[in-house]
Write a protein that holds these residues in place. Sequence first.
Motif: not given
Length: 122
Positions: A23, A73, A76, A78
């Motif tokens: 992340a 993604d 997100k 991530t």
Amino acid sequence: QVQLVESGGGLVQAGGSLRVSCAVSGLTFSSYTMGWFRQAPGKEREFVALINWSGSRTDYADDVKGRFTISRDNAKNTVFLQMNSLKPDDTAVYYCGAATFVTRAIAPYKYWGQGTQVTVSS
């Protein structure tokens, strides 16, 4: 402040699967190539896989090709590494890094996470 936080490592038997995640915050994620690297005890950090900013281009080290899949993604912030058919030789600390262009070389990756341990038992 740029942060990359890996998660999802653990202990798995040979032949098993794991998915590690990274992340990212503090940078424009969709502008960066993301890479996964690994470092085993007593060895240098080595390239595993990369994905370009859009996800349209990926690249893999020969010894993980066909077993590992990198994805991202951008909504997100991530990046993921799906690892299948794991082998004891895959045991290492896995790091994600961010670079401004597509490269396997380590030096251009200016931002790094703290790493996540993956251990594959035989």
